[in-house]
Design an enzyme around this catalytic site. Structure first.
Site, PDB file in Angstrom:
ATOM      1  N   VAL A 282      -5.252  -4.829 -14.710  1.00  0.00           N
ATOM      2  CA  VAL A 282      -4.020  -4.744 -15.505  1.00  0.00           C
ATOM      3  C   VAL A 282      -3.845  -3.320 -16.039  1.00  0.00           C
ATOM      4  O   VAL A 282      -3.151  -3.102 -17.018  1.00  0.00           O
ATOM      5  CB  VAL A 282      -4.022  -5.756 -16.682  1.00  0.00           C
ATOM      6  CG1 VAL A 282      -4.007  -7.173 -16.171  1.00  0.00           C
ATOM      7  CG2 VAL A 282      -5.218  -5.527 -17.603  1.00  0.00           C
ATOM      8  N   ARG A 284      -3.835   0.493 -13.968  1.00  0.00           N
ATOM      9  CA  ARG A 284      -2.965   1.290 -13.111  1.00  0.00           C
ATOM     10  C   ARG A 284      -3.283   0.964 -11.656  1.00  0.00           C
ATOM     11  O   ARG A 284      -4.440   0.881 -11.266  1.00  0.00           O
ATOM     12  CB  ARG A 284      -3.169   2.801 -13.369  1.00  0.00           C
ATOM     13  CG  ARG A 284      -2.612   3.282 -14.713  1.00  0.00           C
ATOM     14  CD  ARG A 284      -1.094   3.326 -14.674  1.00  0.00           C
ATOM     15  NE  ARG A 284      -0.522   3.861 -15.896  1.00  0.00           N
ATOM     16  CZ  ARG A 284      -0.122   3.118 -16.915  1.00  0.00           C
ATOM     17  NH1 ARG A 284      -0.261   1.807 -16.874  1.00  0.00           N
ATOM     18  NH2 ARG A 284       0.403   3.674 -17.981  1.00  0.00           N
ATOM     19  N   GLU A 313       5.311   0.380  -6.962  1.00  0.00           N
ATOM     20  CA  GLU A 313       5.929  -0.805  -7.562  1.00  0.00           C
ATOM     21  C   GLU A 313       7.443  -0.753  -7.399  1.00  0.00           C
ATOM     22  O   GLU A 313       8.064   0.271  -7.694  1.00  0.00           O
ATOM     23  CB  GLU A 313       5.548  -0.900  -9.042  1.00  0.00           C
ATOM     24  CG  GLU A 313       4.060  -1.127  -9.244  1.00  0.00           C
ATOM     25  CD  GLU A 313       3.669  -1.306 -10.711  1.00  0.00           C
ATOM     26  OE1 GLU A 313       4.554  -1.157 -11.588  1.00  0.00           O
ATOM     27  OE2 GLU A 313       2.496  -1.607 -10.971  1.00  0.00           O
ATOM     28  N   HIS A 332       3.711  -6.633 -12.992  1.00  0.00           N
ATOM     29  CA  HIS A 332       3.498  -5.697 -14.103  1.00  0.00           C
ATOM     30  C   HIS A 332       3.949  -6.315 -15.431  1.00  0.00           C
ATOM     31  O   HIS A 332       4.815  -5.798 -16.138  1.00  0.00           O
ATOM     32  CB  HIS A 332       4.228  -4.380 -13.856  1.00  0.00           C
ATOM     33  CG  HIS A 332       3.591  -3.212 -14.564  1.00  0.00           C
ATOM     34  ND1 HIS A 332       3.580  -1.939 -14.050  1.00  0.00           N
ATOM     35  CD2 HIS A 332       2.929  -3.133 -15.753  1.00  0.00           C
ATOM     36  CE1 HIS A 332       2.951  -1.123 -14.891  1.00  0.00           C
ATOM     37  NE2 HIS A 332       2.558  -1.831 -15.935  1.00  0.00           N
ATOM     38  N   LEU A 333       3.293  -7.407 -15.783  1.00  0.00           N
ATOM     39  CA  LEU A 333       3.659  -8.160 -16.986  1.00  0.00           C
ATOM     40  C   LEU A 333       2.736  -7.890 -18.174  1.00  0.00           C
ATOM     41  O   LEU A 333       2.842  -8.579 -19.190  1.00  0.00           O
ATOM     42  CB  LEU A 333       3.640  -9.673 -16.682  1.00  0.00           C
ATOM     43  CG  LEU A 333       4.618 -10.174 -15.621  1.00  0.00           C
ATOM     44  CD1 LEU A 333       4.441 -11.674 -15.407  1.00  0.00           C
ATOM     45  CD2 LEU A 333       6.053  -9.859 -16.009  1.00  0.00           C
TER      46      LEU A 333
END
Length: 596
Positions: A282, A284, A313, A332-333
């Site tokens: 979580v 990079r 992304e 990407h949460l």
């Protein structure tokens, strides 16, 4: 005759772990120093317009209501979302500040279009990949971010992915919704008693560790800069990078993306892991070589992976990694909770308002303006200072903790005529920045050093002579550390490097007690050898055979036929095999490769 004046920045004495750098591992390249356009004041002041009206703040991406309210109490706020680059460039000339998230690119064109009016860019979040820092500094614009409000949300998401991966939640959910009922296929693994390696023990990594301990996991961590006492306080053992890889059942990544960490999980590092390891990211996307991860999954080295971030992304729809059956993915949460969004909104709003009021925020990520006269004069010394910091920390053995830094300046100028804040900031930058996501500059250097338990003392030695040049030499010494290159130790046991500026070019002039003379460009190989004929030719031939160009070479010795230090400047990084050949020369007693 000379006179000495000393000063110190006194901070908590927690150890700062050094970056383990050697010829056997990839080294980060030196970050560039951006030199801003001429300005006459050091203090950042961006207040109301000349007619007494409020400043204007453009909010270009969705911001929490609490943050918007705070901005509206201070300024005229224009919330305009989904702007095209052309629309943003048109609007920006009427704005004093701009707030964005990760979806808006703030490039050079934005600063050029502002015609000097834009004073502050606020990034609502941590990463600033979408902001051109060099252009911001050049145009006199301060960039601030909001690095703390996302911490808990990111940690919780990491734990959610960890547990969901272990119990195949995403795969089982998709199976049931497809009309299947395959209980045997989705048997998971328990977390209790398993070893979790937290790679990067900053704010998020620490919170993940706390929560994993609550789940009954054994937690270890690797972070070259993490204080051991902070880790031990929550029952976490700090270990080496290789030990973390070899020991872990689960690996959770929380490191910044820097030259040193780019693709740090690759074919070589996957091969060192315990078979069946499970990986969560979580942090990079770029810290994992995604093609190598697919190979490790197919080979059974990695049993499962759960990823919230990707190198690009959004990733391609047909990405083999995204489509892999044993990979859980989210878009990407990490920061996407209602509470985190409000917290980020407030944090960035406060930073932007403070900057517009002329306050120097600790979350500033680029340097404030320095007068043109001072900057022009100090420019080569600023470069020298950062490079000496980088060299010194690379000479520290991986297990040592850097706590004390002593900087000595020799100059014919009076103390009041020599402002060393920028030089001290660049030395701090050189020591800390290569493996940190903190951008060290004049604004935050002392704050950053204090956070990492680093004590920096300064000594100014006044020389007789003409004060034409601001400085003669800068010396950086790291105390109470072990060195991977014993010859770099001074008589009193500190890692010691000294440099000076010659014809506008930074030079390394002393390592430990040995005099050398090599330009600080490219990379440097330092060899301690027996002083005998043919050594320069032997080493030069090995480098030449490997197509490594030598740009400078210098030899400093104690006495003829005794020990000597050879300093070799090279344009390219030699291969491991080339460095091994140098080390195998009988007369070479030790050597080290340093990236300048």
């Amino acid at each position: 005759m000379s006179a000495t004046a000393s000063s110190a920045i006194s901070v908590a004495a927690k150890p700062l772990k050094s970056l383990a750098l050697s010829s056997r591992s990839p080294l980060p390249s030196a970050a560039s120093v951006a030199f801003p356009a001429p300005r006459r004041r050091l203090v950042l002041v961006a207040c109301t317009a000349g007619d007494g009206s409020k400043p204007t703040i453009l909010v270009a991406e969705k911001l929490g209501e609490a943050g918007v309210k705070l901005l509206e109490d201070f300024a005229n706020v224009d919330c305009s979302y989904n702007l095209t680059p052309e629309e943003l460039n048109t609007k920006i000339s009427l704005c004093d500040a701009l707030i964005v998230r990760s979806g808006t690119k703030v490039g050079r064109e934005v600063f050029e279009s502002s015609r000097g009016r834009l004073k502050v860019v606020g990034r609502a979040g941590v990463g600033i990949d979408n902001v051109d820092l060099s252009a911001a500094t050049e145009f006199g614009c301060l960039v601030v971010n909001a690095p703390t409000a996302n911490t808990i949300a990111a940690a919780e998401h990491g734990i959610a992915l960890l547990a969901g991966m272990a119990r195949n939640v995403a795969q089982a959910d998709a199976s049931v919704k497809a009309g299947e009922w395959k209980r045997n296929k989705y048997v998971g693994v328990s977390l209790v008693g398993k070893t979790l390696a937290v790679m990067g023990f900053g704010k998020v990594g620490t919170e993940v560790a706390r929560r994993a301990k609550g789940l009954g996991m054994r937690v270890i961590a690797h972070d070259p800069y993490a204080p051991a006492d902070r880790a031990h306080a929550i029952g976490v053992d700090l270990v080496s990078f290789d030990e973390a890889l070899a020991t872990a059942d689960f690996i959770s990544l929380h490191m910044p993306l820097t030259p040193a960490t780019s693709k740090i999980l690759n074919d070589e590092t996957f091969a060192k892991m315990k078979k069946g390891v499970r990986i969560v990211n979580v942090a990079r996307g770029g810290v994992i070589d995604e093609d190598a991860l697919v190979r490790a999954l197919d080979a059974g080295i990695v049993a499962q992976a759960a990823l919230d971030v990707f190198t690009k992304e959004p990733p391609a729809k047909d990405s083999p990694l995204v489509q892999h059956e044993r990979v859980t993915v989210t878009p990407h949460l990490g920061a996407s909770t209602m509470e985190a969004q409000e917290g980020v909104a407030i944090e960035i709003a406060e930073a932007v308002v403070g900057a517009l009021n002329g306050e120097l925020a600790a979350t500033a990520v680029n340097a404030p303006m320095v007068s043109a006269e001072v900057l022009t004069e100090l420019k080569p010394y600023v470069i020298l200072a950062e490079k000496l910091g980088r060299l010194a920390v690379q000479l520290v053995a991986g297990g040592s903790g850097v706590k004390n830094v002593k900087v000595s300046y020799t100059s014919a100028r009076a103390t009041d005529d020599l402002d060393t804040r920028l030089l001290r900031a660049m030395i701090t930058k050189g020591i800390i920045e290569p493996i940190s996501d903190v951008y060290v500059n004049l604004v935050n250097a002392d704050f950053t050093a204090k956070q990492r338990g680093l004590r920096i003392s300064e000594e100014r030695v006044l020389l007789d002579g003409s004060p034409e040049n601001p400085l003669e030499t800068i010396t950086v010494q790291l105390g109470n550390v072990e060195s991977k290159f014993a010859s770099s130790l001074s008589e009193s046991g500190e890692v010691k490097v000294e440099g000076r500026v010659k014809d506008g070019v930074p030079h390394l002039t002393k390592v430990g007690s040995f005099e050398v003379d090599v330009t600080l460009e490219g990379s440097i190989i330092l060899c301690r050898q027996v002083d005998q004929p043919g050594m320069i030719g032997t080493v030069g031939s090995i480098l030449g055979e490997s197509n490594v160009n030598v740009n400078f070479m210098s030899v400093g010795r104690i006495a003829p036929r005794k020990q000597a230090i050879m300093a070799i400047g090279v344009d390219d990084q030699p291969s491991k095999e080339t460095l091994k050949k140098i080390g195998e020369i009988p007369a070479v007693e030790e050597f080290v490769f340093l990236k300048v």
